[in-house]
Motif scaffolding. Sequence first.
Motif, PDB file in Angstrom:
ATOM      1  N   HIS A 195       0.889  -1.187  -0.103  1.00  0.00           N
ATOM      2  CA  HIS A 195       0.041  -0.063   0.112  1.00  0.00           C
ATOM      3  C   HIS A 195       0.836   1.245   0.158  1.00  0.00           C
ATOM      4  CE1 HIS A 195      -3.217   2.760   0.931  1.00  0.00           C
ATOM      5  NE2 HIS A 195      -2.815   2.856   1.905  1.00  0.00           N
ATOM      6  N   ILE A 196       1.968   1.250   0.717  1.00  0.00           N
ATOM      7  CA  ILE A 196       2.885   2.231   0.665  1.00  0.00           C
ATOM      8  C   ILE A 196       3.643   2.559  -0.573  1.00  0.00           C
ATOM      9  CG2 ILE A 196       5.218   3.306   1.827  1.00  0.00           C
ATOM     10  CD1 ILE A 196       3.980   2.147   4.467  1.00  0.00           C
ATOM     11  N   ALA A 197       3.968   1.662  -1.108  1.00  0.00           N
ATOM     12  CA  ALA A 197       4.895   1.565  -2.158  1.00  0.00           C
ATOM     13  C   ALA A 197       3.895   2.139  -3.545  1.00  0.00           C
ATOM     14  CB  ALA A 197       5.410   0.113  -2.686  1.00  0.00           C
ATOM     15  N   THR A 198       2.670   1.568  -3.493  1.00  0.00           N
ATOM     16  CA  THR A 198       1.785   2.089  -4.554  1.00  0.00           C
ATOM     17  C   THR A 198       1.113   3.376  -4.295  1.00  0.00           C
ATOM     18  OG1 THR A 198      -0.090   0.703  -3.850  1.00  0.00           O
ATOM     19  CG2 THR A 198       1.587  -0.408  -5.127  1.00  0.00           C
ATOM     20  N   THR A 199       0.855   3.652  -3.020  1.00  0.00           N
ATOM     21  CA  THR A 199       0.096   5.021  -2.836  1.00  0.00           C
ATOM     22  C   THR A 199       1.004   6.273  -3.378  1.00  0.00           C
ATOM     23  OG1 THR A 199      -1.090   3.905  -1.163  1.00  0.00           O
ATOM     24  CG2 THR A 199      -0.809   6.548  -1.004  1.00  0.00           C
ATOM     25  N   VAL A 200       2.461   6.037  -3.457  1.00  0.00           N
ATOM     26  CA  VAL A 200       3.270   7.189  -4.253  1.00  0.00           C
ATOM     27  C   VAL A 200       2.459   7.602  -5.200  1.00  0.00           C
ATOM     28  CG1 VAL A 200       5.199   8.037  -4.462  1.00  0.00           C
ATOM     29  CG2 VAL A 200       5.284   6.390  -2.833  1.00  0.00           C
ATOM     30  N   HIS A 201       2.624   6.565  -6.432  1.00  0.00           N
ATOM     31  CA  HIS A 201       1.854   6.993  -7.458  1.00  0.00           C
ATOM     32  C   HIS A 201       0.299   7.483  -7.525  1.00  0.00           C
ATOM     33  CE1 HIS A 201       0.263   6.675 -11.661  1.00  0.00           C
ATOM     34  NE2 HIS A 201       1.520   7.377 -11.888  1.00  0.00           N
TER      35      HIS A 201
ATOM     36  N   GLU B 248      -1.218  -5.697  -9.251  1.00  0.00           N
ATOM     37  CA  GLU B 248      -2.476  -5.751  -8.577  1.00  0.00           C
ATOM     38  C   GLU B 248      -2.331  -5.222  -7.544  1.00  0.00           C
ATOM     39  OE1 GLU B 248      -4.854  -6.768 -10.650  1.00  0.00           O
ATOM     40  OE2 GLU B 248      -3.367  -7.217 -12.244  1.00  0.00           O
ATOM     41  N   GLU B 249      -3.431  -4.891  -7.074  1.00  0.00           N
ATOM     42  CA  GLU B 249      -3.917  -4.421  -5.599  1.00  0.00           C
ATOM     43  C   GLU B 249      -3.299  -5.086  -4.381  1.00  0.00           C
ATOM     44  OE1 GLU B 249      -8.167  -4.877  -4.072  1.00  0.00           O
ATOM     45  OE2 GLU B 249      -8.155  -3.934  -5.554  1.00  0.00           O
ATOM     46  N   HIS B 250      -2.943  -6.373  -4.698  1.00  0.00           N
ATOM     47  CA  HIS B 250      -2.859  -7.139  -3.762  1.00  0.00           C
ATOM     48  C   HIS B 250      -1.190  -7.443  -3.772  1.00  0.00           C
ATOM     49  CE1 HIS B 250      -6.689  -8.537  -2.852  1.00  0.00           C
ATOM     50  NE2 HIS B 250      -6.930  -8.796  -4.025  1.00  0.00           N
ATOM     51  N   ALA B 251      -0.633  -7.465  -2.351  1.00  0.00           N
ATOM     52  CA  ALA B 251       0.745  -7.440  -2.356  1.00  0.00           C
ATOM     53  C   ALA B 251       1.464  -8.717  -2.929  1.00  0.00           C
ATOM     54  CB  ALA B 251       1.260  -7.316  -0.978  1.00  0.00           C
ATOM     55  N   PRO B 252       2.673  -8.483  -3.516  1.00  0.00           N
ATOM     56  CA  PRO B 252       3.354  -9.568  -4.091  1.00  0.00           C
ATOM     57  C   PRO B 252       3.829 -10.498  -3.013  1.00  0.00           C
ATOM     58  CG  PRO B 252       4.586  -7.644  -4.404  1.00  0.00           C
ATOM     59  CD  PRO B 252       3.195  -7.410  -4.111  1.00  0.00           C
ATOM     60  N   SER B 253       4.294 -11.616  -3.150  1.00  0.00           N
ATOM     61  CA  SER B 253       4.835 -12.533  -2.230  1.00  0.00           C
ATOM     62  C   SER B 253       6.254 -12.307  -1.926  1.00  0.00           C
ATOM     63  CB  SER B 253       4.660 -13.915  -2.494  1.00  0.00           C
ATOM     64  OG  SER B 253       5.054 -14.306  -3.571  1.00  0.00           O
ATOM     65  N   SER B 254       6.861 -11.449  -2.438  1.00  0.00           N
ATOM     66  CA  SER B 254       8.423 -11.188  -2.580  1.00  0.00           C
ATOM     67  C   SER B 254       8.563  -9.726  -1.746  1.00  0.00           C
ATOM     68  CB  SER B 254       8.898 -10.831  -3.909  1.00  0.00           C
ATOM     69  OG  SER B 254      10.258 -10.275  -3.673  1.00  0.00           O
ATOM     70  N   ALA B 255       9.354  -9.765  -0.548  1.00  0.00           N
ATOM     71  CA  ALA B 255       9.518  -8.406   0.061  1.00  0.00           C
ATOM     72  C   ALA B 255      10.447  -7.544  -0.787  1.00  0.00           C
ATOM     73  CB  ALA B 255      10.311  -8.920   1.451  1.00  0.00           C
ATOM     74  N   LYS B 256      11.333  -8.111  -1.548  1.00  0.00           N
ATOM     75  CA  LYS B 256      12.329  -7.469  -2.369  1.00  0.00           C
ATOM     76  C   LYS B 256      11.506  -6.536  -3.602  1.00  0.00           C
ATOM     77  CE  LYS B 256      16.445  -7.772  -5.171  1.00  0.00           C
ATOM     78  NZ  LYS B 256      16.069  -6.694  -6.103  1.00  0.00           N
ATOM     79  N   THR B 257      10.637  -7.394  -3.879  1.00  0.00           N
ATOM     80  CA  THR B 257       9.668  -6.539  -5.066  1.00  0.00           C
ATOM     81  C   THR B 257       8.982  -5.393  -4.326  1.00  0.00           C
ATOM     82  OG1 THR B 257       9.506  -8.630  -6.264  1.00  0.00           O
ATOM     83  CG2 THR B 257       7.663  -6.902  -6.432  1.00  0.00           C
ATOM     84  N   ILE B 258       8.401  -5.627  -3.095  1.00  0.00           N
ATOM     85  CA  ILE B 258       7.914  -4.453  -2.348  1.00  0.00           C
ATOM     86  C   ILE B 258       8.906  -3.155  -2.320  1.00  0.00           C
ATOM     87  CG2 ILE B 258       6.661  -3.800  -0.215  1.00  0.00           C
ATOM     88  CD1 ILE B 258       5.590  -6.481  -0.246  1.00  0.00           C
ATOM     89  N   ALA B 259       9.822  -3.535  -1.739  1.00  0.00           N
ATOM     90  CA  ALA B 259      11.026  -2.662  -1.208  1.00  0.00           C
ATOM     91  C   ALA B 259      11.518  -1.967  -2.469  1.00  0.00           C
ATOM     92  CB  ALA B 259      11.982  -3.168  -0.560  1.00  0.00           C
ATOM     93  N   ASP B 260      11.690  -2.834  -3.772  1.00  0.00           N
ATOM     94  CA  ASP B 260      12.403  -2.123  -5.049  1.00  0.00           C
ATOM     95  C   ASP B 260      11.221  -1.332  -5.500  1.00  0.00           C
ATOM     96  OD1 ASP B 260      14.619  -3.512  -4.579  1.00  0.00           O
ATOM     97  OD2 ASP B 260      14.218  -4.912  -6.106  1.00  0.00           O
ATOM     98  N   THR B 261       9.871  -1.663  -5.628  1.00  0.00           N
ATOM     99  CA  THR B 261       8.876  -0.735  -5.841  1.00  0.00           C
ATOM    100  C   THR B 261       8.877   0.514  -5.294  1.00  0.00           C
ATOM    101  OG1 THR B 261       7.472  -2.881  -6.832  1.00  0.00           O
ATOM    102  CG2 THR B 261       6.210  -0.678  -6.742  1.00  0.00           C
ATOM    103  N   TYR B 262       8.895   0.487  -4.023  1.00  0.00           N
ATOM    104  CA  TYR B 262       8.719   1.710  -3.299  1.00  0.00           C
ATOM    105  C   TYR B 262      10.062   2.464  -3.790  1.00  0.00           C
ATOM    106  CZ  TYR B 262       8.916   5.170   0.380  1.00  0.00           C
ATOM    107  OH  TYR B 262       9.023   6.352   1.176  1.00  0.00           O
TER     108      TYR B 262
ATOM    109  N   GLY C 119      10.973   8.237  -8.496  1.00  0.00           N
ATOM    110  CA  GLY C 119      10.106   8.954  -9.628  1.00  0.00           C
ATOM    111  C   GLY C 119       9.397  10.253  -9.089  1.00  0.00           C
ATOM    112  N   LEU C 120       8.779  10.032  -7.803  1.00  0.00           N
ATOM    113  CA  LEU C 120       7.986  11.228  -7.300  1.00  0.00           C
ATOM    114  C   LEU C 120       9.206  12.499  -7.152  1.00  0.00           C
ATOM    115  CD1 LEU C 120       5.895  13.073  -5.948  1.00  0.00           C
ATOM    116  CD2 LEU C 120       6.347  11.782  -3.828  1.00  0.00           C
ATOM    117  N   THR C 121      10.290  12.165  -6.685  1.00  0.00           N
ATOM    118  CA  THR C 121      11.193  13.319  -6.291  1.00  0.00           C
ATOM    119  C   THR C 121      11.645  13.916  -7.700  1.00  0.00           C
ATOM    120  OG1 THR C 121      11.942  12.288  -4.172  1.00  0.00           O
ATOM    121  CG2 THR C 121      13.509  13.729  -5.250  1.00  0.00           C
ATOM    122  N   SER C 122      11.759  13.005  -8.779  1.00  0.00           N
ATOM    123  CA  SER C 122      12.170  13.697  -9.902  1.00  0.00           C
ATOM    124  C   SER C 122      11.045  14.424 -10.562  1.00  0.00           C
ATOM    125  CB  SER C 122      12.606  12.531 -10.787  1.00  0.00           C
ATOM    126  OG  SER C 122      13.152  13.139 -12.154  1.00  0.00           O
ATOM    127  N   ALA C 123      10.004  13.790 -10.496  1.00  0.00           N
ATOM    128  CA  ALA C 123       8.647  14.554 -10.887  1.00  0.00           C
ATOM    129  C   ALA C 123       8.330  15.948 -10.497  1.00  0.00           C
ATOM    130  CB  ALA C 123       7.439  13.595 -10.927  1.00  0.00           C
TER     131      ALA C 123
END
Length: 166
Positions: A48-54, A70-84, A90-94
């Motif tokens: 939720h934190i990772a996807t709310t940025v955008h 999707e709206e459901h979290a992936p089963s990989s902690a690394k994917t969540i951290a990397d997405t965030y 991206g937000l900082t640059s934008a």
Amino acid sequence: MFTTIQAFVDEWKKESTATQRVLDTLTDASLNQRIAPDFRSLGQLGWHIATTVHEMLSRTGLEFAAPEGEEHAPSSAKTIADTYRTSAAGLTSAIQSQWTDAKLAESSDMYGEQWLNATTLRIFISHEIHHRGEMIVLMRQAGLRVPDIYGPTREDWLERGMVPLV
């Protein structure tokens, strides 16, 4: 409320770094930790934190890459951290390239209400801090060491040979 883009960026860098440290601590095994049935899991909160940025900031007209998934979290902690990590950068640059300080005084439709962009930025950071706090409780329940954010953790005090206050 923010009056300059630089003031937001300075605070955002501190808070997003703290959130990244929390997300980088997650393990795949910890993602299913819940406070109780029918509540968000640790992984779902992180996602939720990772996807709310955008999701939230794109409503103001800022354009940057949306996370995949999707709206459901992936089963990989690394994917969540990397997405965030990608979303936060991206937000900082934008915001640095697309807005001037004057844009902070403009309003955008936020969930059916008109919010000043400066207000949206404040609420956005507060929202992230709120969910990060929820995650810290679940991390402790999952047996993870919580990173220090605004001061030493219990474990930090013990390692320093001090008795933490109870």
